[in-house]
Design an enzyme around this catalytic site. Structure first.
Site, PDB file in Angstrom:
ATOM      1  N   GLU A 278       4.589  -4.852   5.453  1.00  0.00           N
ATOM      2  CA  GLU A 278       5.709  -5.634   6.083  1.00  0.00           C
ATOM      3  C   GLU A 278       6.078  -5.034   7.444  1.00  0.00           C
ATOM      4  OE1 GLU A 278       5.313  -8.906   5.922  1.00  0.00           O
ATOM      5  OE2 GLU A 278       5.352  -9.425   3.953  1.00  0.00           O
TER       6      GLU A 278
ATOM      7  N   SER B 198       3.082   1.869   1.949  1.00  0.00           N
ATOM      8  CA  SER B 198       2.509   0.646   1.181  1.00  0.00           C
ATOM      9  C   SER B 198       2.077   1.020  -0.106  1.00  0.00           C
ATOM     10  CB  SER B 198       1.236   0.404   1.937  1.00  0.00           C
ATOM     11  OG  SER B 198       0.589  -0.773   1.274  1.00  0.00           O
TER      12      SER B 198
END
Ligand SMILES: [Zn+2]
Length: 214
Positions: free
Chosen positions: A77, A46
């Site tokens: 995600e 991330s």
């Protein structure tokens, strides 16, 4: 496990290609690869820019979202990626981008019709679109998988694209094809009314593609 390091290098390289091909900028988008033997995946971290990521920044996770390897926080995600692996046995890699033309098409909230033969062959038909959901949620993952069906790509309304493939090279090719198709679609839409490839031409397209790729 050296095999894991090799997989991480491949994921890092695909993420770099995504940046080089203009499919992403900054920290948007994410890339993963299935580790079939362990029922796990390797996914980009991330909030890191893609030119800075090293193989050791890639995160190993099981498909339930538990981190197995790596010090970084996995992509927000991750649930989107893992749901494709859980529901599509033949999917070995998933790429999510915010590439500009495809995202512009996703803002229209309509599928991209079958306008280019190569695109139809690679994606499996028109490019479907999933309804709007909040990023990083289970709802987004479910909406994307449902709208994608057995195709190799899906637009996410007001957000971006998911492209899948049997491996990272196929998923990357698919993400590029979506972007190229969206670009041509928007240009033709601006100039007039795009004409679809007739349904009767589809069997010949799929046969020609099959012969070309085997
Ligand atoms: Zn996104």
């Amino acid at each position: 496990m050296s095999n894991f390091h090799e997989i991480c290098k491949q994921v890092r390289d695909a993420a770099e290609s995504m940046l080089r091909f203009g499919l992403t900028s900054g920290t948007s988008g994410n890339v993963s690869m299935r580790i079939a033997s362990l029922n796990q995946m390797a996914i980009t971290p991330s909030a890191m820019t893609y030119d800075q990521i090293k193989p050791e920044d890639i995160v190993g996770m099981d498909l339930q979202g538990n981190k197995i390897k790596g010090d970084r926080k996995p992509s927000s995600e991750w649930a989107l990626h893992s749901l494709f692996y859980q529901t599509r046995e033949n999917v070995g890699a998933v790429i999510h981008t915010h590439s500009p033309y495809a995202t512009a098409a996703a803002v229209l909230g309509e599928p991209i019709p079958m306008i280019l033969a190569e695109s139809v062959a690679i994606i499996g038909g028109e490019i479907p679109v999933a309804p709007y959901t909040t990023f990083g949620t289970r709802e987004l993952a479910e909406a994307a998988v449902k709208a994608c069906g057995q195709k190799n790509a899906v637009l996410l309304s007001n957000h971006g694209v998911v492209a899948v493939g049997k491996d990272l090279a196929s998923a990357l090719q698919c993400a590029l094809t979506v972007e190229e198709t969206a670009k041509i679609y928007l240009l033709s839409k601006a100039a007039g009314t795009p004409k679809q490839i007739p349904e009767s031409a589809l069997p010949a397209i799929f046969e020609a593609f099959h012969n070309y790729t085997k």
